[in-house]
Design a protein around this motif. Structure first.
Motif, PDB file in Angstrom:
ATOM      1  N   VAL A   1      40.366  29.960  24.655  1.00 56.71           N
ATOM      2  CA  VAL A   1      40.711  30.682  25.618  1.00 56.71           C
ATOM      3  C   VAL A   1      41.933  30.266  26.383  1.00 56.71           C
ATOM      4  O   VAL A   1      42.296  29.202  26.435  1.00 56.71           O
ATOM      5  CB  VAL A   1      39.484  30.771  26.725  1.00 56.71           C
ATOM      6  N   VAL A   2      42.990  31.192  26.218  1.00 58.15           N
ATOM      7  CA  VAL A   2      44.333  30.857  27.062  1.00 58.15           C
ATOM      8  C   VAL A   2      44.083  31.663  28.453  1.00 58.15           C
ATOM      9  O   VAL A   2      44.087  32.766  28.268  1.00 58.15           O
ATOM     10  CB  VAL A   2      45.482  31.461  25.928  1.00 58.15           C
ATOM     11  N   GLU A   3      44.479  30.938  29.490  1.00 59.74           N
ATOM     12  CA  GLU A   3      44.556  31.578  30.767  1.00 59.74           C
ATOM     13  C   GLU A   3      45.626  31.607  31.365  1.00 59.74           C
ATOM     14  O   GLU A   3      46.610  30.711  31.177  1.00 59.74           O
ATOM     15  CB  GLU A   3      43.623  30.684  31.548  1.00 59.74           C
ATOM     16  N   ASP A   4      45.926  32.825  31.927  1.00 62.28           N
ATOM     17  CA  ASP A   4      47.177  33.094  32.879  1.00 62.28           C
ATOM     18  C   ASP A   4      46.883  33.604  34.125  1.00 62.28           C
ATOM     19  O   ASP A   4      46.671  34.912  34.350  1.00 62.28           O
ATOM     20  CB  ASP A   4      48.182  33.608  32.220  1.00 62.28           C
ATOM     21  N   ILE A   5      46.249  32.635  35.253  1.00 66.85           N
ATOM     22  CA  ILE A   5      45.700  33.143  36.298  1.00 66.85           C
ATOM     23  C   ILE A   5      46.463  32.676  37.396  1.00 66.85           C
ATOM     24  O   ILE A   5      46.461  31.695  37.829  1.00 66.85           O
ATOM     25  CB  ILE A   5      44.088  32.772  36.252  1.00 66.85           C
ATOM     26  N   GLN A   6      47.080  33.748  38.098  1.00 63.27           N
ATOM     27  CA  GLN A   6      47.619  33.518  39.250  1.00 63.27           C
ATOM     28  C   GLN A   6      46.788  32.929  40.478  1.00 63.27           C
ATOM     29  O   GLN A   6      45.318  33.048  40.579  1.00 63.27           O
ATOM     30  CB  GLN A   6      48.060  34.980  39.984  1.00 63.27           C
ATOM     31  N   GLU A   7      47.373  31.785  41.119  1.00 61.67           N
ATOM     32  CA  GLU A   7      46.564  30.911  42.096  1.00 61.67           C
ATOM     33  C   GLU A   7      46.578  31.871  43.293  1.00 61.67           C
ATOM     34  O   GLU A   7      47.282  32.875  43.658  1.00 61.67           O
ATOM     35  CB  GLU A   7      47.027  29.869  42.199  1.00 61.67           C
ATOM     36  N   ASN A   8      45.456  31.563  44.018  1.00 58.24           N
ATOM     37  CA  ASN A   8      45.244  32.083  45.476  1.00 58.24           C
ATOM     38  C   ASN A   8      45.109  33.703  45.385  1.00 58.24           C
ATOM     39  O   ASN A   8      45.459  34.366  46.533  1.00 58.24           O
ATOM     40  CB  ASN A   8      46.328  31.841  46.321  1.00 58.24           C
ATOM     41  N   ILE A   9      44.277  34.334  44.424  1.00 61.12           N
ATOM     42  CA  ILE A   9      44.050  35.490  44.393  1.00 61.12           C
ATOM     43  C   ILE A   9      42.548  35.882  45.148  1.00 61.12           C
ATOM     44  O   ILE A   9      41.709  35.048  45.007  1.00 61.12           O
ATOM     45  CB  ILE A   9      43.952  36.167  42.880  1.00 61.12           C
ATOM     46  N   SER A  10      42.852  36.681  45.891  1.00 53.84           N
ATOM     47  CA  SER A  10      41.605  36.986  46.878  1.00 53.84           C
ATOM     48  C   SER A  10      41.116  38.261  46.539  1.00 53.84           C
ATOM     49  O   SER A  10      41.630  39.363  46.584  1.00 53.84           O
ATOM     50  CB  SER A  10      41.894  36.987  48.378  1.00 53.84           C
ATOM     51  N   ILE A  11      39.684  38.266  45.931  1.00 52.52           N
ATOM     52  CA  ILE A  11      39.057  39.660  45.856  1.00 52.52           C
ATOM     53  C   ILE A  11      37.987  39.841  46.666  1.00 52.52           C
ATOM     54  O   ILE A  11      36.883  39.094  46.574  1.00 52.52           O
ATOM     55  CB  ILE A  11      38.571  39.707  44.351  1.00 52.52           C
TER      56      ILE A  11
END
Length: 128
Positions: A1-11
């Motif tokens: 798994v390759v991740e590109d997840i922006q930090e501090n995302i609020s859902i």
């Protein structure tokens, strides 16, 4: 798994529903990576917030979906898996219902050069 997840995302949304959608997409990718004996399997996950909208992308290198049936993958009771797998064909159908009806968003799938890419977008704010 390759991740590109922006930090501090609020859902601020339906956590359990969204988890079910992500699980369904990942399970399908894993199934086809294994079923097609992909020697260097990759699932790329990208999650970003742009102008108050969450944009998620899940892409694999499992060879994609036949162009004649890709338009049907979100249909009720549709499955591309082997009959022996006892697939109900409900995972992506329910995922589409969740994204569109609960999150008021959009989900789509397109073939890429090496596999399939699922894109999901919705507002990061929960609607009443």
């Amino acid at each position: 798994v390759v991740e590109d997840i922006q930090e501090n995302i609020s859902i601020n949304s339906y956590y359990n529903y969204l988890s079910q959608v992500i699980l369904s997409i990942l399970q399908n990718s894993i199934y086809f990576l294994k079923h097609r004996n992909i020697t260097a399997p990759i699932i790329s996950v990208s999650i970003k917030e742009i102008n108050g909208n969450i944009q998620m992308k899940f892409e694999d290198n499992a060879g994609g979906i036949d162009k004649d049936i890709i338009k049907n993958i979100f249909d009720y009771n549709f499955s591309q898996r082997d009959k022996s797998d006892r697939s109900t064909g409900l995972g992506l159908y329910i995922s589409k219902l969740i994204i569109e009806d609960k999150l008021h968003g959009k989900i789509e799938a397109v073939n890429t050069q090496k596999g399939v890419s699922f894109s999901i977008s919705f507002s990061s704010e929960k609607e009443d």
